[in-house]
Each structure stands twice: as C-alpha cells, then as structure tokens.
Design an enzyme around this catalytic site. Structure first.
Site, PDB file in Angstrom:
ATOM      1  N   ASN A  52      -1.991   2.451   5.792  1.00  0.00           N
ATOM      2  CA  ASN A  52      -2.568   1.144   6.070  1.00  0.00           C
ATOM      3  C   ASN A  52      -1.507   0.281   6.743  1.00  0.00           C
ATOM      4  O   ASN A  52      -0.598  -0.215   6.079  1.00  0.00           O
ATOM      5  CB  ASN A  52      -3.028   0.520   4.737  1.00  0.00           C
ATOM      6  N   LYS A  91      -1.844  -2.569   7.983  1.00  0.00           N
ATOM      7  CA  LYS A  91      -2.095  -4.006   7.793  1.00  0.00           C
ATOM      8  C   LYS A  91      -1.946  -4.743   9.134  1.00  0.00           C
ATOM      9  O   LYS A  91      -2.262  -4.164  10.169  1.00  0.00           O
ATOM     10  CB  LYS A  91      -1.181  -4.577   6.704  1.00  0.00           C
ATOM     11  N   HIS A 151      -9.884  -3.939  -0.018  1.00  0.00           N
ATOM     12  CA  HIS A 151      -8.442  -3.976  -0.291  1.00  0.00           C
ATOM     13  C   HIS A 151      -8.134  -5.255  -1.072  1.00  0.00           C
ATOM     14  O   HIS A 151      -8.753  -6.299  -0.841  1.00  0.00           O
ATOM     15  CB  HIS A 151      -7.658  -3.944   1.024  1.00  0.00           C
ATOM     16  N   GLU A 207      -5.928  -7.390  -0.826  1.00  0.00           N
ATOM     17  CA  GLU A 207      -5.619  -8.558   0.007  1.00  0.00           C
ATOM     18  C   GLU A 207      -6.902  -9.214   0.508  1.00  0.00           C
ATOM     19  O   GLU A 207      -6.996 -10.435   0.602  1.00  0.00           O
ATOM     20  CB  GLU A 207      -4.700  -8.138   1.169  1.00  0.00           C
ATOM     21  N   GLU A 261      -5.131   0.769  -6.487  1.00  0.00           N
ATOM     22  CA  GLU A 261      -3.908   0.060  -6.120  1.00  0.00           C
ATOM     23  C   GLU A 261      -3.707  -1.122  -7.062  1.00  0.00           C
ATOM     24  O   GLU A 261      -4.320  -2.182  -6.863  1.00  0.00           O
ATOM     25  CB  GLU A 261      -4.012  -0.470  -4.687  1.00  0.00           C
ATOM     26  N   GLY A 264       3.347  -3.701  -2.112  1.00  0.00           N
ATOM     27  CA  GLY A 264       4.359  -4.387  -1.307  1.00  0.00           C
ATOM     28  C   GLY A 264       5.497  -4.987  -2.115  1.00  0.00           C
ATOM     29  O   GLY A 264       6.286  -5.765  -1.595  1.00  0.00           O
ATOM     30  N   SER A 269       3.494   0.575  -3.246  1.00  0.00           N
ATOM     31  CA  SER A 269       4.912   0.905  -3.083  1.00  0.00           C
ATOM     32  C   SER A 269       5.186   2.412  -3.110  1.00  0.00           C
ATOM     33  O   SER A 269       6.190   2.859  -3.664  1.00  0.00           O
ATOM     34  CB  SER A 269       5.753   0.178  -4.144  1.00  0.00           C
TER      35      SER A 269
HETATM   36  P1  PGA Z   1       2.497  -0.808  -0.002  1.00  0.00           P
HETATM   37  O1  PGA Z   1       0.956  -1.196   0.337  1.00  0.00           O
HETATM   38  O2  PGA Z   1       2.592   0.699   0.098  1.00  0.00           O
HETATM   39  O3  PGA Z   1       3.293  -1.513   1.042  1.00  0.00           O
HETATM   40  O4  PGA Z   1       2.756  -1.284  -1.390  1.00  0.00           O
HETATM   41  C1  PGA Z   1      -0.110  -0.401  -0.112  1.00  0.00           C
HETATM   42  C2  PGA Z   1      -1.421  -1.000   0.329  1.00  0.00           C
HETATM   43  O5  PGA Z   1      -1.567  -2.231   0.293  1.00  0.00           O
HETATM   44  O6  PGA Z   1      -2.350  -0.269   0.707  1.00  0.00           O
END
Ligand code: PGA
Length: 253
Positions: free
Chosen positions: A10, A12, A95, A97, A165, A171, A211
């Site tokens: 992803n 983003k 997601h 976010e 997640e 992140g 992460s």
């Molecule tokens: P990250 O993001 O691996 O940077 O923690 C995962 C995601 O949001 O899909």
C-alpha cells in the site's frame, strides 16, 4: 482448501515526488519471479494505469487504495469501482486511515466491498482495533463486529481478502506481537466460518498489516491463520518488499 498467500504493498499518498514507473519496475524486478504468492501493488489512483502498464506480462497485480460504491454520478473527486475494475484486480476498502480521517463506517465499507465484487475486483477489507480498545480488553469483539459489519451484503466471499491491521501498529514501527496477531487472525477465521461455512472461510486470505518489515515478517507467517501481509512503508523499498514476499513464499508458498 487453504488460502493462497498474498502480499500487498500500500503506497498510500507516496512517494511525494513520484516516479511511479521507476518504483513499480524496481519492485517488479524483485518479486516477479517469486512463485506461490499473489503479489499486489497499490499505488495512488493517478498512477494506476501507468503502474498497470509497467506490470503487463509480469506476475504482479495492481490494486487501488479505495473506490466509490456507486456506479457513476455526481461524486466529485471519487472513482467508481467499475472504473477501477478496468485497470485493477484488487481494491483496498476500509483502511483505518479512511475510517479515521474520512469517517468511513462499516456500512460504507460493506457497500464498497459489494460494489468491488460486482465489478470483478477482489476487495482487501481492512479491520483493526485502536490501542484504547485493545487496552480495554475489547479487541476481539470489536474486530468481530467490524468483520460482520464490513461484509454485510457480501454473499460470496470467494474473492475477499481480509487485512487485519491494528491501528496502533500502522506506521509506528511498533508491530503487534505475532501471538497477538495470530490470536486475532484465528478469531477472524472463526467469524468467517460462522458467516460462510468452513470451506469458504478457509480459502479467504487473512493478512497482517502494521509496521511489517523483512526482519519481523517470519513469525507472523508462521501463525496458522495469517496468510500474508499488507505492507505500507516497506512497500516503497523494492529490496525490503522483495525480501518480505520471498520470506512469505518460503514459509507459505
Ligand atoms: P505500515 O502501513 O506498514 O507503514 O505500518 C501498513 C498499512 O497501513 O497498510
């Protein structure tokens, strides 16, 4: 039937000063030849066609990061699942976010999942609890309810992928302990079995996300109900992403 391993990257809203072609091609060079794992790159919408062109003839698929459930209409700024279906094989829906920053509810996520499937896309349906919910001891129930709510109206789950997640792991560099993620994946599997029966549920890939790195991926994939990974930051680094895909292939492939 067991779920086919899958690793999705992803991107983003990154990278800022993008050379999408260069990045997609560098990643494809790393992962193209790795068998036994479905590999999906999810660039920003504006780059979908460009990345799809780079990946033509290679064993790497393209996914969108979101899509609108309506087929067309006055939805300024949105992109319909039907439009994405012409370019992509997958689409991320729900997601964390999107849920946190854009107010998406389980109801909206379910509409998106249904529309994705109707347009030939595999929805990667994301769920995950916040730290408050986990600290209160409610994570398992919360994610159970998110799964049920986010799959309402999905009668045939044969193309569905689940992304677990935990919000606090995205992140942050603080990944969930593999036993914690494994316990949640097992609970998600049980929920899917209740919804769709054992055979269909066992074929649904459940991904861990939060992460993920080449250093930590192994113990997740060792868990019986984790079939792959949804990768954010490390998916922008061709070498790291390549190592993650190759570790998933060697453990699960
Ligand atoms: P990250 O993001 O691996 O940077 O923690 C995962 C995601 O949001 O899909």
């Amino acid at each position: 039937m067991t779920a086919k391993p899958l690793v999705a990257g992803n991107w983003k809203m990154n990278p800022a000063a993008a050379n999408f072609t260069e990045l997609a091609s560098a990643i494809a060079d790393e992962i193209d030849k790795i068998d036994g794992v479905v590999k999906v790159l999810c660039p920003p919408t504006v780059a979908l066609r460009e990345v799809a062109t780079v990946l033509e003839g290679r064993d790497v698929l393209v996914g969108a990061q979101d899509g609108h459930p309506e087929p067309s209409g006055a939805y300024t700024g949105e992109v319909a699942m039907g439009m994405l279906g012409q370019i992509c094989s997958h689409v991320i829906v729900g997601h964390s976010e999107r849920r946190a920053l854009f107010g998406e509810t389980d109801h909206v996520v379910a509409q998106k999942a249904v529309a994705a499937i109707a347009n030939g896309l595999s929805p990667i349906v994301c769920v995950g609890e916040s730290l408050d919910i986990r600290d209160a001891g409610d994570a398992i129930k919360f994610v159970h309810d998110q799964i049920v709510g986010s799959l309402t109206g999905v009668d045939n789950p044969s193309s569905v992928v689940i992304g677990y997640e935990p919000v606090w792991a995205i992140g942050t560099g603080v990944s969930a302990r593999p036993d914690v993620a494994g316990e949640m994946a097992e609970s998600i599997r049980n929920t899917l079995m209740d919804l769709y029966g054992d055979e269909a549920a066992l074929a649904i890939p459940i991904l861990y996300g939060g992460s993920v790195s080449p250093e930590n991926i192994g113990p997740y994939i060792d868990r019986p109900h984790i079939n792959g990974a949804l990768v954010g930051g490390a998916s922008l680094k061709p070498n790291d992403f390549g190592q993650i895909v190759s570790l998933v292939a060697s453990i699960r492939g």
